[in-house]
Scaffold this motif. Structure first.
Motif, PDB file in Angstrom:
ATOM      1  N   TYR A  30      29.996  41.815 -84.619  1.00 34.43           N
ATOM      2  CA  TYR A  30      28.551  42.045 -84.773  1.00 34.43           C
ATOM      3  C   TYR A  30      28.290  43.504 -85.150  1.00 34.43           C
ATOM      4  O   TYR A  30      27.476  43.808 -86.018  1.00 34.43           O
ATOM      5  N   GLU A  31      29.009  44.399 -84.458  1.00 34.48           N
ATOM      6  CA  GLU A  31      28.810  45.832 -84.716  1.00 34.48           C
ATOM      7  C   GLU A  31      29.181  46.175 -86.166  1.00 34.48           C
ATOM      8  O   GLU A  31      28.481  46.927 -86.841  1.00 34.48           O
ATOM      9  N   LEU A  32      30.279  45.602 -86.610  1.00 36.62           N
ATOM     10  CA  LEU A  32      30.734  45.842 -87.983  1.00 36.62           C
ATOM     11  C   LEU A  32      29.708  45.314 -88.987  1.00 36.62           C
ATOM     12  O   LEU A  32      29.380  45.973 -89.974  1.00 36.62           O
ATOM     13  N   ALA A  33      29.187  44.126 -88.710  1.00 35.97           N
ATOM     14  CA  ALA A  33      28.169  43.536 -89.595  1.00 35.97           C
ATOM     15  C   ALA A  33      26.973  44.472 -89.700  1.00 35.97           C
ATOM     16  O   ALA A  33      26.465  44.731 -90.799  1.00 35.97           O
ATOM     17  N   ASP A  34      26.530  45.004 -88.555  1.00 36.75           N
ATOM     18  CA  ASP A  34      25.340  45.860 -88.559  1.00 36.75           C
ATOM     19  C   ASP A  34      25.571  47.177 -89.282  1.00 36.75           C
ATOM     20  O   ASP A  34      24.624  47.841 -89.680  1.00 36.75           O
ATOM     21  N   LYS A  35      26.822  47.546 -89.451  1.00 31.58           N
ATOM     22  CA  LYS A  35      27.111  48.760 -90.227  1.00 31.58           C
ATOM     23  C   LYS A  35      26.979  48.501 -91.722  1.00 31.58           C
ATOM     24  O   LYS A  35      26.994  49.418 -92.521  1.00 31.58           O
ATOM     25  N   LYS A  36      26.906  47.242 -92.071  1.00 33.19           N
ATOM     26  CA  LYS A  36      26.744  46.815 -93.476  1.00 33.19           C
ATOM     27  C   LYS A  36      27.764  47.461 -94.412  1.00 33.19           C
ATOM     28  O   LYS A  36      27.436  47.874 -95.525  1.00 33.19           O
ATOM     29  N   THR A  37      29.003  47.538 -93.951  1.00 30.68           N
ATOM     30  CA  THR A  37      30.031  48.082 -94.851  1.00 30.68           C
ATOM     31  C   THR A  37      30.321  47.007 -95.890  1.00 30.68           C
ATOM     32  O   THR A  37      30.031  45.834 -95.684  1.00 30.68           O
ATOM     33  N   GLN A  38      30.911  47.381 -96.962  1.00 29.29           N
ATOM     34  CA  GLN A  38      31.290  46.407 -97.985  1.00 29.29           C
ATOM     35  C   GLN A  38      32.761  45.995 -97.832  1.00 29.29           C
ATOM     36  O   GLN A  38      33.344  45.386 -98.727  1.00 29.29           O
ATOM     37  N   CYS A  39      33.355  46.333 -96.684  1.00 35.49           N
ATOM     38  CA  CYS A  39      34.763  45.966 -96.443  1.00 35.49           C
ATOM     39  C   CYS A  39      34.884  44.447 -96.323  1.00 35.49           C
ATOM     40  O   CYS A  39      33.953  43.772 -95.897  1.00 35.49           O
ATOM     41  N   THR A  40      36.052  43.941 -96.663  1.00 32.88           N
ATOM     42  CA  THR A  40      36.318  42.516 -96.457  1.00 32.88           C
ATOM     43  C   THR A  40      36.763  42.310 -95.020  1.00 32.88           C
ATOM     44  O   THR A  40      37.567  43.082 -94.494  1.00 32.88           O
ATOM     45  N   LEU A  41      36.221  41.269 -94.399  1.00 34.03           N
ATOM     46  CA  LEU A  41      36.641  40.952 -93.043  1.00 34.03           C
ATOM     47  C   LEU A  41      37.613  39.777 -93.084  1.00 34.03           C
ATOM     48  O   LEU A  41      37.339  38.755 -93.717  1.00 34.03           O
ATOM     49  N   SER A  42      38.764  39.952 -92.435  1.00 29.53           N
ATOM     50  CA  SER A  42      39.721  38.856 -92.296  1.00 29.53           C
ATOM     51  C   SER A  42      39.784  38.474 -90.824  1.00 29.53           C
ATOM     52  O   SER A  42      39.867  39.349 -89.970  1.00 29.53           O
ATOM     53  N   ILE A  43      39.745  37.191 -90.584  1.00 27.47           N
ATOM     54  CA  ILE A  43      39.834  36.718 -89.201  1.00 27.47           C
ATOM     55  C   ILE A  43      41.168  35.998 -89.034  1.00 27.47           C
ATOM     56  O   ILE A  43      41.475  35.072 -89.789  1.00 27.47           O
ATOM     57  N   SER A  44      41.949  36.426 -88.055  1.00 30.92           N
ATOM     58  CA  SER A  44      43.200  35.732 -87.759  1.00 30.92           C
ATOM     59  C   SER A  44      42.861  34.523 -86.900  1.00 30.92           C
ATOM     60  O   SER A  44      42.680  34.640 -85.703  1.00 30.92           O
ATOM     61  N   LEU A  45      42.732  33.400 -87.552  1.00 27.19           N
ATOM     62  CA  LEU A  45      42.252  32.198 -86.844  1.00 27.19           C
ATOM     63  C   LEU A  45      43.431  31.393 -86.281  1.00 27.19           C
ATOM     64  O   LEU A  45      43.527  31.185 -85.081  1.00 27.19           O
ATOM     65  N   HIS A  46      44.294  30.921 -87.143  1.00 21.09           N
ATOM     66  CA  HIS A  46      45.546  30.232 -86.782  1.00 21.09           C
ATOM     67  C   HIS A  46      45.402  28.874 -86.100  1.00 21.09           C
ATOM     68  O   HIS A  46      46.363  28.120 -86.033  1.00 21.09           O
ATOM     69  N   SER A  47      44.221  28.579 -85.573  1.00 23.19           N
ATOM     70  CA  SER A  47      43.972  27.223 -85.089  1.00 23.19           C
ATOM     71  C   SER A  47      42.467  27.048 -84.904  1.00 23.19           C
ATOM     72  O   SER A  47      41.749  28.013 -84.627  1.00 23.19           O
ATOM     73  N   SER A  48      42.006  25.804 -85.062  1.00 22.06           N
ATOM     74  CA  SER A  48      40.569  25.533 -84.894  1.00 22.06           C
ATOM     75  C   SER A  48      40.333  24.839 -83.569  1.00 22.06           C
ATOM     76  O   SER A  48      39.259  24.313 -83.310  1.00 22.06           O
ATOM     77  N   ASN A  49      41.358  24.840 -82.760  1.00 22.56           N
ATOM     78  CA  ASN A  49      41.297  24.137 -81.495  1.00 22.56           C
ATOM     79  C   ASN A  49      41.487  25.162 -80.376  1.00 22.56           C
ATOM     80  O   ASN A  49      42.474  25.899 -80.363  1.00 22.56           O
ATOM     81  N   ASN A  50      40.519  25.224 -79.462  1.00 16.22           N
ATOM     82  CA  ASN A  50      40.554  26.282 -78.441  1.00 16.22           C
ATOM     83  C   ASN A  50      41.833  26.288 -77.607  1.00 16.22           C
ATOM     84  O   ASN A  50      42.398  27.344 -77.332  1.00 16.22           O
ATOM     85  N   LYS A  51      42.279  25.094 -77.240  1.00 18.73           N
ATOM     86  CA  LYS A  51      43.454  25.031 -76.370  1.00 18.73           C
ATOM     87  C   LYS A  51      44.675  25.599 -77.105  1.00 18.73           C
ATOM     88  O   LYS A  51      45.413  26.445 -76.595  1.00 18.73           O
ATOM     89  N   LYS A  52      44.813  25.134 -78.338  1.00 20.86           N
ATOM     90  CA  LYS A  52      45.952  25.577 -79.134  1.00 20.86           C
ATOM     91  C   LYS A  52      45.846  27.065 -79.457  1.00 20.86           C
ATOM     92  O   LYS A  52      46.802  27.815 -79.333  1.00 20.86           O
ATOM     93  N   ARG A  53      44.636  27.481 -79.850  1.00 20.90           N
ATOM     94  CA  ARG A  53      44.474  28.893 -80.227  1.00 20.90           C
ATOM     95  C   ARG A  53      44.720  29.805 -79.029  1.00 20.90           C
ATOM     96  O   ARG A  53      45.353  30.851 -79.153  1.00 20.90           O
ATOM     97  N   SER A  54      44.250  29.399 -77.857  1.00 16.97           N
ATOM     98  CA  SER A  54      44.477  30.230 -76.669  1.00 16.97           C
ATOM     99  C   SER A  54      45.960  30.335 -76.347  1.00 16.97           C
ATOM    100  O   SER A  54      46.423  31.368 -75.853  1.00 16.97           O
ATOM    101  N   SER A  55      46.700  29.261 -76.635  1.00 19.43           N
ATOM    102  CA  SER A  55      48.134  29.327 -76.336  1.00 19.43           C
ATOM    103  C   SER A  55      48.854  30.264 -77.308  1.00 19.43           C
ATOM    104  O   SER A  55      49.902  30.814 -76.995  1.00 19.43           O
ATOM    105  N   MET A  56      48.270  30.463 -78.479  1.00 19.54           N
ATOM    106  CA  MET A  56      48.879  31.381 -79.456  1.00 19.54           C
ATOM    107  C   MET A  56      48.326  32.794 -79.315  1.00 19.54           C
ATOM    108  O   MET A  56      49.030  33.779 -79.522  1.00 19.54           O
ATOM    109  N   MET A  57      47.030  32.877 -79.001  1.00 20.77           N
ATOM    110  CA  MET A  57      46.336  34.161 -78.991  1.00 20.77           C
ATOM    111  C   MET A  57      45.481  34.291 -77.736  1.00 20.77           C
ATOM    112  O   MET A  57      44.390  33.712 -77.652  1.00 20.77           O
TER     113      MET A  57
END
Ligand code: SAH
Length: 343
Positions: free
Chosen positions: A201-228
């Motif tokens: 949110y803070e980054l968005a409010d700075k309105k930078t033109q940087c690209t944001l990458s999200i390390s997602l790796h899973s769309s499932n909370n249980k699985k994602r929590s076990s990885m991250m």
């Protein structure tokens, strides 16, 4: 140890020099010496009075890295191991990649990492401290000098979590962007995060033109929590809400990183869940064959599976590409920057 003068943005440097009784244009001169001319001593700043040069060297140092080791991959990728020159003798790694559109550098943002992602080699490096703005910028300066090239793109995908070192990373980006600094536009900079929601949110409010990458790796909370483990603090729903806010405020596409691990997050059910999650978003999915790290629980998906995964996403209307792997023979590929040599 004296403060590294490369830590200051131009405005901060103006403030520093004002406190020494100097006019703002002096700060511009110093800034230019540091980041355009790239001098290594105050004596070389010949348009300043000798008195000012002495005053500056009493108060500040000009930080510099030493190259401890350099490895070159068969694909031209280079991995640099730097001694950051602090009292602890800390070491960090940066990677230089060559693409047809120019040179990209993958920079580290911290010495070690606190995120604890199970598949990432940086997890083995005990967290020591944040890298200062001057040390983030120095990775670019040192590599440009050693390789005699000009970097065109920067990705914050080395060791560390950039949004866990928010203020220093933002200052480094200001120095990198500044026409009197490195003069590299924000559009050529990507920040990759494991998903620290309040900082998105803070980054968005700075309105930078940087690209944001999200390390997602899973769309499932249980699985994602076990990885991250970060997913326990900021689950997927909150992460996606923050991403939607980022897209709304910046009007920029987000890149979702998805490292495919065999029999873990690479079957069609996973692809289906991912397509549902990202449906309608201004997003791009970067599929990465996961790199096995020493003692790591995950192994690479088969090429066949990766292609199936991509095709499923594309058919479902989600733009997905498979990332070309660079530097894997020198442990410089995604997530491989590792403990070997690092304290
Ligand atoms: N902390 C930040 C940036 C550093 S990691 C982040 O999490 O995004 C840079 C990228 O490499 C991330 O997308 C990360 O998930 C990925 N990565 C880490 N280890 C990996 C591995 N073993 N194989 C493939 N990608 C990996």
């Amino acid at each position: 140890m004296k403060t590294n003068i490369k830590n200051f943005t131009l405005n901060e440097l103006k403030e520093e020099l004002k406190n020494m009784g100097e006019k703002p244009f002096r700060a511009e001169q110093v800034f230019k010496w540091l980041f355009s001319d790239r001098v290594e001593t105050f004596e070389e700043m010949t348009n300043l009075s000798i008195d000012l040069r002495n005053k500056l060297s009493e108060k500040y140092r000009i930080g510099k890295f030493n190259i401890v080791r350099k490895l070159e991959s068969i694909d031209g990728t280079k991995k640099y191991l730097f001694d950051v020159g602090d009292e602890e003798g800390n070491l960090i790694e940066s990677v230089l990649m060559s693409y047809h559109h120019g040179y990209t550098i993958c920079v580290s943002s911290q010495i070690g990492c606190r995120m604890g992602c199970k598949f990432c080699a940086s997890t083995g490096i005990p967290f020591s401290r944040n890298l200062e703005p001057g040390e983030i910028v120095e990775q670019i300066l040192a590599i440009e000098k050693d390789s005699n090239i000009k970097i065109s793109n920067i990705v914050f995908m080395g060791i560390g979590e950039p949004l866990d070192n928010f203020d220093y990373v933002m200052n480094a980006i200001q120095i990198i962007n500044d026409p009197k600094g490195l003069n590299i536009g924000a559009r050529h900079i990507s920040i990759s995060t494991s998903g620290i929601v309040p900082k998105i949110y803070e980054l968005a409010d700075k309105k930078t033109q940087c690209t944001l990458s999200i390390s997602l790796h899973s769309s499932n909370n249980k699985k994602r929590s076990s990885m991250m483990p970060v997913n326990n603090a900021y689950p997927i729903e909150e992460l996606i809400k923050a991403c939607k806010y980022y897209i709304k405020v910046t009007n920029k596409r987000i890149s979702f990183e998805y490292a495919l691990a065999k029999d873990n997050n690479d079957n069609l059910e996973d692809a289906k869940e991912l397509a549902k999650l990202l449906k309608g978003m201004l997003a791009h999915v970067n599929l990465i064959p996961i790199n096995k790290i020493e003692d790591g629980a995950y192994t690479k998906s088969s090429n066949e599976n990766i292609i199936k995964f991509r095709d499923y996403l594309n058919d479902a209307g989600i733009v997905a590409t498979i990332r070309r792997e660079l530097g894997s023979d020198i442990d410089a590929a995604c997530g491989q920057l590792r403990r070997q040599n690092l304290k």
